[in-house]
Write an enzyme that holds these catalytic residues in place. Structure first.
Site, PDB file in Angstrom:
ATOM      1  N   ASP A 351       5.501   4.493  -4.642  1.00 52.01           N
ATOM      2  CA  ASP A 351       5.194   3.969  -5.969  1.00 52.01           C
ATOM      3  C   ASP A 351       3.885   4.530  -6.496  1.00 52.01           C
ATOM      4  OD1 ASP A 351       6.728   2.488  -7.580  1.00 52.01           O
ATOM      5  OD2 ASP A 351       6.003   0.543  -6.934  1.00 52.01           O
ATOM      6  N   ASP A 423      11.986  -4.323  -7.043  1.00 49.41           N
ATOM      7  CA  ASP A 423      11.009  -5.393  -6.863  1.00 49.41           C
ATOM      8  C   ASP A 423      11.660  -6.675  -6.360  1.00 49.41           C
ATOM      9  OD1 ASP A 423       8.972  -3.759  -7.769  1.00 49.41           O
ATOM     10  OD2 ASP A 423       9.357  -4.276  -9.859  1.00 49.41           O
TER      11      ASP A 423
END
Length: 531
Positions: A351, A423
């Site tokens: 990320d 997520d």
């Protein structure tokens, strides 16, 4: 997090340019009775002009559409055509302030510059044009076309810039969906684990069960391979988005339809009605499951056809997305805490790299990115989420909820609050492991409950930072530490860290000692329960 990155990338607008770039609203009104009104996104420079914060203090001007010219010379338009009007011209050939000086000299009171490319910051040097006083704003060319089609040729416009809301209450809905999905996915995984433990006592079913589990278990090696595949896929999407986006949409339709079927089939299986069967190819199948398969397929097809219908398609996408996440969390099995740490840690680094580091890689020597349309290097994740080349097709890898607060951001950025599937899925795999470990060690759900609460706390922390910084946040940056640290503390406090790190040994014992006799099976089960 290929998934997690794309998931969340839609939220991010990081690495802002150093020049001032402010979002505002162009409020347009038609000449009908009653007049039709519509709002459009604009970009302006607050160092040049201060726009009113409400419509009450805004002044309307008649719009003169001159998008056939770039207004780099006063000779391009007839004398008197602009007097006391708002004028829209095309971007190009000369600077914004050069256009503004010409428009102001011809009597215009407002200048709109239409752009066919993505809106960017207005960055001319205002000190060279101190005499320019009229408002200047950048607007999408497609919005000008839409304005003419919806409102007619006679349009009055004004500019204003309402303050950003302190908190978008759609985040509450996002929070409830995320926590519900993670909690239910973890619980469902625990139920499946309990059934597997019971199946160990049945020698006839044991070999079949073992093969099934082997196909869905994530080992440290497969975790690393998975992350590498995600990296490659994200880079390919960056360069070949216009074609691969339809591949992703097709895969999502297929996977979400199967996931919705699995979720609903598990519920229907608990209902003791409608169990009539038919025989097909020497196999019997419940009629209600046939209708269920048709329903789930139809739901995915309807979404695919109407996916760009913002008024209601988001509801169907969220339902399919929740089913996809639930099935993913229940099906993919982390064998131990070690694999969980590797997975969450690598995806967090992934990320950070593709959001914070790639802008320095995508920038060439001329200050343009690979597409040649941005002076500041773009994050690969942000580009893929927004759609390179301004592609209208978006990747269906997010939970979407319409924003409840009206602001310029809903027009300029995204009219939805977004949370990526990653997520939910990535921390959800850890929650599911905690639930299975509770079942294996008979620990009264302490790991599962603690990790679920930690996930909820991580989500709240994400939203708090989002509200304070007014900038999209990478959720895994908060979710990964919260869940990993909490799970570790629980294991350390209960003096079970070694077992928690290596996982239950009942699968290994069953695989190594499998002889087909009840004694070996019972021994493996007893060891699992004793931990």
């Amino acid at each position: 997090m290929g998934a997690a990155g794309l998931l969340r990338a839609a939220l991010w607008a990081l690495l802002l340019p150093l020049v001032a770039a402010d979002e505002g609203i162009l409020h347009a009104s038609g000449s009908g009775v009653p007049p039709i009104t519509k709002d459009y996104c604009i970009i302006y420079n607050s160092n040049w002009v201060s726009l009113p914060k409400t419509l009450d203090n805004a002044t309307f001007r008649t719009l003169e559409n001159l998008t056939s010219t770039v207004l780099c010379s006063s000779a391009e338009v007839p004398s008197g055509l602009m007097k006391d009007k708002a004028v829209v011209v095309m971007r190009g050939n000369c600077t914004f302030l050069e256009k503004a000086r010409i428009a102001q000299s011809l009597g215009a009171k407002m200048l709109l510059i239409a752009s066919k490319s993505r809106l960017s910051a207005i960055s001319d040097n205002k000190t060279d044009f101190e005499d320019v006083t009229l408002p200047i704003a950048l607007i999408r060319y497609n919005d000008i076309v839409d304005m003419q089609l919806v409102l007619g040729k006679e349009v009055n416009v004004t500019l204003y810039s309402p303050p950003l809301p302190e908190f978008d209450y759609s985040m509450v809905v996002i929070f409830l969906i995320a926590v519900f999905t993670v909690a239910l996915g973890g619980y469902w995984s625990g139920v499946a684990e309990l059934e597997n433990l019971k199946a160990v006592a049945s020698p006839g079913e044991r070999e079949t069960r073992w093969k099934k589990e082997e196909n869905v278990t994530f080992t440290p090696v497969t975790v690393i391979l998975f992350v590498v595949i995600c990296c490659v896929m994200l880079v390919l999407l960056y360069f070949f988005y216009k074609w691969l986006v339809y591949v992703i949409i097709s895969v999502f339709c297929l996977a979400s339809a199967m996931s919705l079927y699995n979720c609903l089939a598990a519920l229907i299986g608990e209902i003791p009605f409608g169990q009539c069967r038919i025989t097909c190819s020497n196999k019997t199948i419940e009629v209600r499951l046939i209708f269920l398969a048709i329903f789930c397929t139809a739901a995915a097809v309807v979404w695919a056809v109407f996916r760009n219908e913002d008024r209601w398609a988001w509801i169907l996408q969220d339902i399919l997305g929740v089913a996809f996440c639930l099935n993913f969390i229940k099906t993919l099995k982390m064998p131990n805490f070690k694999s969980c740490v590797i997975l969450l840690g690598l995806l967090l680094l992934y990320d950070v790299f593709f959001v914070f580091i790639t802008p320095f890689i995508t920038k060439d020597n001329n200050g343009l990115n690979f597409y040649g349309n941005d002076k500041n290097g773009a994050s690969i994740m942000v580009e893929v989420a927004a759609g390179p080349f301004g592609n209208s097709e978006k990747l269906p890898v997010v939970i979407r909820v319409p924003r409840l607060e009206h602001s310029a951001s809903t027009l300029c950025d995204l009219p939805f609050s977004l949370l990526g599937f990653g997520d939910i899925i990535v921390p959800g795999l850890l929650v599911a492991y905690c639930r299975r470990f509770d079942v294996q060690t008979r620990s009264s759900s302490i790991y599962y409950i603690s990790c679920t609460i930690a996930y909820a706390v991580g989500m709240v922390l994400t939203f708090v930072v989002l509200a304070l910084m007014k900038m999209g946040q990478p959720a895994l940056l908060y979710l990964v530490p919260c869940t990993l640290i909490t799970s570790s503390l629980v294991a350390w406090r209960r003096k079970e860290m070694k077992k928690f790190w290596k996982g239950s040994s009942y699968q290994m014992m069953e695989h190594l000692d499998y002889t087909g006799n009840e004694e070996s099976t019972a021994s493996a089960t007893e060891q699992s329960g004793g931990q």
